[in-house]
Design an enzyme around this catalytic site. Sequence first.
Site, PDB file in Angstrom:
ATOM      1  N   ARG A  34      -6.139  11.547  -6.210  1.00 38.32           N
ATOM      2  CA  ARG A  34      -7.440  10.881  -6.150  1.00 38.32           C
ATOM      3  C   ARG A  34      -8.406  12.016  -6.249  1.00 38.32           C
ATOM      4  O   ARG A  34      -9.302  11.440  -7.062  1.00 38.32           O
ATOM      5  CB  ARG A  34      -7.187  10.257  -4.917  1.00 38.32           C
ATOM      6  CG  ARG A  34      -8.464   9.210  -4.706  1.00 38.32           C
ATOM      7  CD  ARG A  34      -8.327   8.648  -3.427  1.00 38.32           C
ATOM      8  NE  ARG A  34      -9.472   7.824  -3.092  1.00 38.32           N
ATOM      9  CZ  ARG A  34     -10.938   8.344  -2.856  1.00 38.32           C
ATOM     10  NH1 ARG A  34     -11.091   9.648  -2.909  1.00 38.32           N
ATOM     11  NH2 ARG A  34     -11.751   7.544  -2.504  1.00 38.32           N
ATOM     12  N   ARG A  44      -3.414   6.446   0.819  1.00 36.69           N
ATOM     13  CA  ARG A  44      -3.754   7.744   1.387  1.00 36.69           C
ATOM     14  C   ARG A  44      -3.140   8.426   2.255  1.00 36.69           C
ATOM     15  O   ARG A  44      -3.335   9.580   2.843  1.00 36.69           O
ATOM     16  CB  ARG A  44      -5.176   7.434   2.059  1.00 36.69           C
ATOM     17  CG  ARG A  44      -6.259   7.074   1.087  1.00 36.69           C
ATOM     18  CD  ARG A  44      -7.668   6.781   1.787  1.00 36.69           C
ATOM     19  NE  ARG A  44      -7.308   5.252   2.289  1.00 36.69           N
ATOM     20  CZ  ARG A  44      -8.120   4.474   2.949  1.00 36.69           C
ATOM     21  NH1 ARG A  44      -9.232   4.996   3.289  1.00 36.69           N
ATOM     22  NH2 ARG A  44      -7.703   3.327   3.350  1.00 36.69           N
ATOM     23  N   TYR A  82     -14.790 -11.563  -0.246  1.00 36.23           N
ATOM     24  CA  TYR A  82     -15.500 -10.209  -0.499  1.00 36.23           C
ATOM     25  C   TYR A  82     -16.666 -10.491  -1.549  1.00 36.23           C
ATOM     26  O   TYR A  82     -17.672  -9.775  -1.183  1.00 36.23           O
ATOM     27  CB  TYR A  82     -14.447  -9.419  -1.405  1.00 36.23           C
ATOM     28  CG  TYR A  82     -13.260  -8.632  -0.341  1.00 36.23           C
ATOM     29  CD1 TYR A  82     -13.916  -8.015   0.437  1.00 36.23           C
ATOM     30  CD2 TYR A  82     -12.187  -9.504  -0.395  1.00 36.23           C
ATOM     31  CE1 TYR A  82     -12.924  -7.407   1.588  1.00 36.23           C
ATOM     32  CE2 TYR A  82     -11.080  -8.876   0.361  1.00 36.23           C
ATOM     33  CZ  TYR A  82     -11.418  -7.914   1.408  1.00 36.23           C
ATOM     34  OH  TYR A  82     -10.665  -7.359   2.278  1.00 36.23           O
ATOM     35  N   ASP A  92      -6.543  -2.465  -7.531  1.00 34.79           N
ATOM     36  CA  ASP A  92      -6.939  -3.100  -6.374  1.00 34.79           C
ATOM     37  C   ASP A  92      -7.154  -4.478  -7.066  1.00 34.79           C
ATOM     38  O   ASP A  92      -7.468  -4.889  -7.800  1.00 34.79           O
ATOM     39  CB  ASP A  92      -8.164  -2.386  -5.917  1.00 34.79           C
ATOM     40  CG  ASP A  92      -8.572  -2.778  -4.477  1.00 34.79           C
ATOM     41  OD1 ASP A  92      -7.925  -2.425  -3.483  1.00 34.79           O
ATOM     42  OD2 ASP A  92      -9.340  -4.130  -4.463  1.00 34.79           O
ATOM     43  N   ARG A 107       0.839  -1.145  -0.173  1.00 36.94           N
ATOM     44  CA  ARG A 107      -0.040   0.051  -0.018  1.00 36.94           C
ATOM     45  C   ARG A 107       0.832   1.330  -0.147  1.00 36.94           C
ATOM     46  O   ARG A 107       0.430   2.466   0.524  1.00 36.94           O
ATOM     47  CB  ARG A 107      -0.951  -0.010   1.216  1.00 36.94           C
ATOM     48  CG  ARG A 107      -1.997  -0.872   1.308  1.00 36.94           C
ATOM     49  CD  ARG A 107      -3.213  -0.406   0.375  1.00 36.94           C
ATOM     50  NE  ARG A 107      -4.277  -1.616   0.152  1.00 36.94           N
ATOM     51  CZ  ARG A 107      -5.043  -1.664   0.956  1.00 36.94           C
ATOM     52  NH1 ARG A 107      -5.414  -0.766   2.004  1.00 36.94           N
ATOM     53  NH2 ARG A 107      -5.925  -2.738   0.853  1.00 36.94           N
TER      54      ARG A 107
HETATM   55  O1  CP3 Z   1       0.041   0.708  -3.206  1.00 34.94           O
HETATM   56  C1  CP3 Z   1      -0.157  -0.711  -3.397  1.00 34.94           C
HETATM   57  O2  CP3 Z   1       0.083  -1.673  -2.363  1.00 34.94           O
HETATM   58  C2  CP3 Z   1      -0.837  -0.837  -4.685  1.00 34.94           C
HETATM   59  C3  CP3 Z   1      -2.241  -0.573  -4.452  1.00 34.94           C
HETATM   60  C4  CP3 Z   1      -3.301  -1.751  -3.634  1.00 34.94           C
HETATM   61  C5  CP3 Z   1      -4.349  -1.249  -3.177  1.00 34.94           C
HETATM   62  N1  CP3 Z   1      -5.197  -2.339  -2.735  1.00 34.94           N
HETATM   63  C6  CP3 Z   1      -5.019   0.338  -3.513  1.00 34.94           C
HETATM   64  C7  CP3 Z   1      -6.176   0.746  -2.382  1.00 34.94           C
HETATM   65  C8  CP3 Z   1      -3.001  -2.992  -3.584  1.00 34.94           C
HETATM   66  C9  CP3 Z   1      -1.985  -4.026  -3.920  1.00 34.94           C
HETATM   67  C10 CP3 Z   1      -4.429  -3.308  -2.911  1.00 34.94           C
HETATM   68  C11 CP3 Z   1      -4.445  -4.728  -2.201  1.00 34.94           C
HETATM   69  C12 CP3 Z   1      -5.709  -5.182  -1.698  1.00 34.94           C
HETATM   70  N2  CP3 Z   1      -6.860  -4.665  -1.673  1.00 34.94           N
HETATM   71  C13 CP3 Z   1      -5.958  -6.162  -0.731  1.00 34.94           C
HETATM   72  C14 CP3 Z   1      -4.708  -7.063  -0.274  1.00 34.94           C
HETATM   73  C15 CP3 Z   1      -3.785  -6.433   0.752  1.00 34.94           C
HETATM   74  C16 CP3 Z   1      -4.444  -6.145   2.217  1.00 34.94           C
HETATM   75  O3  CP3 Z   1      -4.256  -4.933   2.380  1.00 34.94           O
HETATM   76  O4  CP3 Z   1      -4.906  -7.109   2.895  1.00 34.94           O
HETATM   77  C17 CP3 Z   1      -7.416  -6.244  -0.116  1.00 34.94           C
HETATM   78  C18 CP3 Z   1      -7.910  -7.044   0.906  1.00 34.94           C
HETATM   79  C19 CP3 Z   1      -7.971  -5.108  -0.780  1.00 34.94           C
HETATM   80  C20 CP3 Z   1      -9.247  -4.813  -0.689  1.00 34.94           C
HETATM   81  C21 CP3 Z   1      -9.238  -3.198  -0.551  1.00 34.94           C
HETATM   82  N3  CP3 Z   1      -9.254  -2.307  -1.184  1.00 34.94           N
HETATM   83  C22 CP3 Z   1      -9.749  -2.866   1.140  1.00 34.94           C
HETATM   84  C23 CP3 Z   1      -9.801  -3.676   2.402  1.00 34.94           C
HETATM   85  C24 CP3 Z   1      -9.756  -1.466   0.854  1.00 34.94           C
HETATM   86  C25 CP3 Z   1     -10.193  -0.492   1.871  1.00 34.94           C
HETATM   87  C26 CP3 Z   1      -8.860  -0.110   2.563  1.00 34.94           C
HETATM   88  C27 CP3 Z   1      -8.658   0.879   3.779  1.00 34.94           C
HETATM   89  O5  CP3 Z   1      -7.831   1.143   4.243  1.00 34.94           O
HETATM   90  O6  CP3 Z   1      -9.880   1.140   4.291  1.00 34.94           O
HETATM   91  C28 CP3 Z   1      -9.688  -1.079  -0.359  1.00 34.94           C
HETATM   92  C29 CP3 Z   1      -9.486   0.211  -1.193  1.00 34.94           C
HETATM   93  C30 CP3 Z   1      -8.101   0.569  -1.517  1.00 34.94           C
HETATM   94  N4  CP3 Z   1      -7.342  -0.152  -2.310  1.00 34.94           N
HETATM   95  C31 CP3 Z   1      -7.507   1.905  -1.073  1.00 34.94           C
HETATM   96  C32 CP3 Z   1      -6.441   1.864  -1.831  1.00 34.94           C
HETATM   97  C33 CP3 Z   1      -5.124   3.274  -1.752  1.00 34.94           C
HETATM   98  C34 CP3 Z   1      -8.196   3.242  -0.520  1.00 34.94           C
HETATM   99  C35 CP3 Z   1      -9.280   3.680  -1.389  1.00 34.94           C
HETATM  100  C36 CP3 Z   1      -9.119   5.237  -1.422  1.00 34.94           C
HETATM  101  O7  CP3 Z   1      -7.940   5.701  -1.850  1.00 34.94           O
HETATM  102  O8  CP3 Z   1     -10.110   5.677  -1.512  1.00 34.94           O
END
Ligand code: CP3
Length: 348
Positions: free
Chosen positions: A39, A30, A151, A76, A26
């Site tokens: 964003r 954010r 999910y 994602d 990540r």
């Molecule tokens: O920088 C990176 O790693 C690349 C981008 C990336 C994102 N999600 C961006 C993202 C990657 C590799 C992921 C993987 C991901 N997404 C996983 C596996 C890793 C983990 O964290 O366990 C999972 C389970 C998801 C599903 C997901 N997407 C969730 C649970 C959320 C909410 C996260 C939160 O912190 O509330 C997301 C949204 C998401 N994916 C965001 C980002 C930057 C935040 C959304 C936003 O910017 O509004």
Amino acid sequence: MPSNTSLLVRAAFRQPVERTPVWVMRQAGRYLPQYREVRARAGSFLDLCHTPELAAVVSLQPLELMEVDAVIMFSDILTPLMGMGVSLDFDPGPVIHQPIREESDIRRLVLPDPSESCAYVGRLLNLLRQELRDRVPVIGFAGAPFTLASYLVAEEKGKNMAYLTRLLFDEPTLAHRLLDLLTRMTIDYLNYQIENGAQVIQLFDTWAGTLRADEFDVYALPYVQRIFSALNQKGEVPTIYYINGSHHLLDRLMSTGADVISLDWRADIGSVRARLGDKVALQGNLNPNVLFCDPTVIRTKTAEILQKFGSGSGHIFNLGHGIDKDVNPEHLLHMVRSVKELSQRQPT
Ligand code: CP3
């Protein structure tokens, strides 16, 4: 293997390195004000994912700002599901509009051609490779079938494991059909990423650690093995497998086919290396909450991990899970610089 192969790829294959490579799950996200600005310009998180020019900008931000050794493509794990006919949104976590409940829901899912349904990912990878010119490698990724399924079935936010457990144990035949379909989609999607320039692949199986080991053997491991064995350019594009909470599964992780096992922060990386380290490389595993601490503590805790891993190649420094959105970016930069300074060594 060419001698100019990146530090991270060499560490993944346990070949000689001058120091330990470092990146962060990540890392594009954010906690960075620069990410929040792009964003906002994109509109929504999904718009950002679907606009390769902007997704490239945020993918590259951590390289310039945080000095990491790899760029992970911005996307994602859930976006490729849209190509299967799944309607979803992010708020900020995933919301599935019509969760999978029964056979007819699964029958509606299609196996997409990623060059059509995920063309924006191919374009993003092309842009990143052009921009980087092999300065650092580009990491592609996907969600593993078990975690994607968790999910897809969730009828209520935060209840994904309750709904998935019901599907697995009440309706195992349906569950396996869903997992099989997700496996086929993921193989095509990852090979499409490799064709378009991904130089490392990480498979995220965040939730598989909630399974008992003998259940992991049934619902997760066979699908993950199928994925890793079906990837093109094996031996050139290293593969990383991540689970949150994998300690009881360590022996199994040897047989996934991944080149690198990404550990959560609870594991002692030194003991894990003693058990598995002659067979796979290890990624991790600083507690993500350490980044909330004072910089001197961050450095000490970073040094502890490096010391526990010990000398020689086969370590990619990372957090044990994604970086929290409230972390001070300077703290991450301090961690990255600490890894670089503390791990300088002669090639081994
Ligand atoms: O920088 C990176 O790693 C690349 C981008 C990336 C994102 N999600 C961006 C993202 C990657 C590799 C992921 C993987 C991901 N997404 C996983 C596996 C890793 C983990 O964290 O366990 C999972 C389970 C998801 C599903 C997901 N997407 C969730 C649970 C959320 C909410 C996260 C939160 O912190 O509330 C997301 C949204 C998401 N994916 C965001 C980002 C930057 C935040 C959304 C936003 O910017 O509004």
